[in-house]
Design a protein around this motif. Structure first.
Motif, PDB file in Angstrom:
ATOM      1  N   ARG A 287      83.094  50.560  47.701  1.00  0.00           N
ATOM      2  CA  ARG A 287      82.776  49.563  48.406  1.00  0.00           C
ATOM      3  C   ARG A 287      83.769  49.236  49.396  1.00  0.00           C
ATOM      4  O   ARG A 287      84.065  49.921  50.537  1.00  0.00           O
TER       5      ARG A 287
ATOM      6  N   GLY B 188      73.907  54.557  57.446  1.00  0.00           N
ATOM      7  CA  GLY B 188      72.880  54.174  56.974  1.00  0.00           C
ATOM      8  C   GLY B 188      72.410  53.155  55.155  1.00  0.00           C
ATOM      9  O   GLY B 188      72.203  51.751  54.861  1.00  0.00           O
ATOM     10  N   ILE B 189      72.832  53.606  54.711  1.00  0.00           N
ATOM     11  CA  ILE B 189      72.404  54.124  53.422  1.00  0.00           C
ATOM     12  C   ILE B 189      73.884  52.880  52.485  1.00  0.00           C
ATOM     13  O   ILE B 189      74.011  51.650  51.541  1.00  0.00           O
TER      14      ILE B 189
ATOM     15  N   LEU C 279      75.570  50.071  54.163  1.00  0.00           N
ATOM     16  CA  LEU C 279      75.046  49.347  54.502  1.00  0.00           C
ATOM     17  C   LEU C 279      74.838  48.466  53.425  1.00  0.00           C
ATOM     18  O   LEU C 279      74.199  47.426  52.843  1.00  0.00           O
ATOM     19  N   GLN C 280      73.002  49.284  53.653  1.00  0.00           N
ATOM     20  CA  GLN C 280      72.027  48.786  52.483  1.00  0.00           C
ATOM     21  C   GLN C 280      72.567  48.606  51.124  1.00  0.00           C
ATOM     22  O   GLN C 280      71.457  48.028  50.181  1.00  0.00           O
TER      23      GLN C 280
ATOM     24  N   TYR D  48      75.188  48.160  49.701  1.00  0.00           N
ATOM     25  CA  TYR D  48      75.386  47.414  49.467  1.00  0.00           C
ATOM     26  C   TYR D  48      75.739  45.430  49.555  1.00  0.00           C
ATOM     27  O   TYR D  48      75.280  44.827  48.923  1.00  0.00           O
ATOM     28  N   ALA D  49      74.472  45.769  50.305  1.00  0.00           N
ATOM     29  CA  ALA D  49      73.682  44.653  50.892  1.00  0.00           C
ATOM     30  C   ALA D  49      72.406  44.087  49.832  1.00  0.00           C
ATOM     31  O   ALA D  49      72.756  42.841  49.359  1.00  0.00           O
ATOM     32  N   LEU D  50      71.877  45.504  49.374  1.00  0.00           N
ATOM     33  CA  LEU D  50      70.606  45.054  48.543  1.00  0.00           C
ATOM     34  C   LEU D  50      70.811  45.044  47.141  1.00  0.00           C
ATOM     35  O   LEU D  50      70.673  44.363  46.631  1.00  0.00           O
TER      36      LEU D  50
ATOM     37  N   ALA E  68      66.839  51.015  43.867  1.00  0.00           N
ATOM     38  CA  ALA E  68      66.244  52.014  45.219  1.00  0.00           C
ATOM     39  C   ALA E  68      67.068  52.511  46.310  1.00  0.00           C
ATOM     40  O   ALA E  68      66.549  53.565  47.206  1.00  0.00           O
TER      41      ALA E  68
ATOM     42  N   ASP F  12      66.111  56.565  47.640  1.00  0.00           N
ATOM     43  CA  ASP F  12      66.827  56.465  48.708  1.00  0.00           C
ATOM     44  C   ASP F  12      66.791  58.113  48.858  1.00  0.00           C
ATOM     45  O   ASP F  12      67.203  58.642  50.409  1.00  0.00           O
TER      46      ASP F  12
END
Lengths: 226, 226
Positions: free
Chosen positions: A122, A186-187, A189-190, A192-194, A199, A203
DNA sequence: GTCTATAGTCCGATAGAC
DNA sequence: GTCTATCGGACTATAGAC
């Protein structure tokens, strides 16, 4: 995508020339590399906002003045750091990864390997994205971001179709690589954020299906051109 | 995805409470918002590395001390900025966007609209990504990155299936939204880095085909559950 | 080539007049 | 609520001894 250790040395030593007096002794080169690696560590630790020359020097185990002996400015050091990351990726390709033989299966294996890698690195991924953004907005360094991306596209592209494939196949490999990279960025960022693992797993599966389909479509187009 | 102007006011004023003495007069609120917008401008202009309180104050047309009257710290201001961005996106959803009626066509229209938006707001997208990364590594602010993403997912999801759709459809809408967002975030980074418009256009077309297929697959699964 | 010491700048934040 | 003035500290970079 495994840690390629220090295979990157050769490449990142040659680098932009900004790296100071060409009179580079054996020890000098080692110090220079230690500073770059120290900067990477400090960047992963605290982000670009907290990335000061003092912190870098401490993290590399050298004095502040030594850092400035090897790099004319903080900016030139950051550029060298990004180059080091690119060289590392390049080395990772060279030491190759064994993969299934069918291209579609290779695409799937690559995405899965990347996903595992992303999950356990990360800090590294965030650091690299920060540096890319830095290059994108630092006047005169935009080319570095492009080089970084092209290195990744080559890396993925070569793993989809071997180097000895014909030109059409290599072009298709690069198109798929670009698309794979888009999904992976894209994955990153998403996810780590979500922080929603189930999910993100969905994805990844969707991405794999999409990439298999894309590759199949491009190959079909090639056989039956418009 | 058009500029929602100032519809965001209400939301961002209520915000985290960190925003200082609850005694908020009409003028005080306006000043507070001016500071936030000034910070956004300064961020788009020079990136997070050059985002100092002095620069923000100048960009907002207030004195440095005034900034500190409204925000206890630079960090609390940056959080308010990210909240403002979220509120703006939320407002953009509320004022709605007219779209085709078939869900698959709506997905395509949404991606195309986003792509046009991305192309003309480079600085804004980079700024937002920088702030997201900032939140991701600032202890205690990770939830903000999640909120930002969820706001986007709601936004896209609601545009795929209206609010009055049944629960299954809304779940599918959100899954597609997540995947659309992944592709869009990835394309943002790659298109700015590679500066290859024809490649990016190909990528957008591939993304559209993938998302149409994903939606179709999810709907088929729903009608014929495993 | 690496160090100590420091110049010179800019930072975030506060005190206190109005 | 906004201002002027300023504090203490951290920053990048350099000078010069070794």
């Amino acid at each position: 995508m495994s840690e390629p250790a220090d295979a990157a040395n050769e490449t990142s030593l040659a680098s932009t020339g900004r790296g100071r007096p060409a009179g580079a002794t054996r020890k000098g080169l080692e110090t220079r590399l230690r500073i770059i690696r120290g900067a990477r560590e400090a960047l992963e630790e605290g982000g670009i906002e907290a990335l000061t020359t003092r912190r870098i020097a401490a993290s590399a185990g050298v004095k502040l003045a030594t850092l400035h002996y090897y790099f004319d400015s903080k900016e030139s050091l950051l550029i060298a750091v990004l180059e080091d990351l690119i060289a590392e990726m390049d080395a990772a390709y060279r030491q190759d990864v064994s993969l299934p033989s069918a291209p579609e299966d290779r695409v799937e294996a690559l995405i899965r390997a990347s996903w595992r890698y992303i999950q356990r690195t990360r800090g590294k991924q965030i650091a690299q994205t920060e540096l890319t953004l830095y290059a994108l907005r630092t006047k005169g360094s935009e080319w570095l971001a492009a080089r970084q991306y092209n290195a990744y596209i080559d890396f993925y592209g070569h793993l989809v179709f071997e180097d000895d494939a014909d030109e059409d196949l290599r072009r298709i490999g690069r198109a798929v690589a670009r698309q794979m990279l888009i999904g992976i960025d894209g994955i990153i960022l998403q996810s780590y954020a979500l922080q929603d693992l189930s999910a993100s797993n969905d994805d990844i599966e969707a991405h794999i299906i999409a990439m298999r389909g894309y590759l199949r479509r491009l190959l079909a187009e090639r056989d039956r051109p418009r």
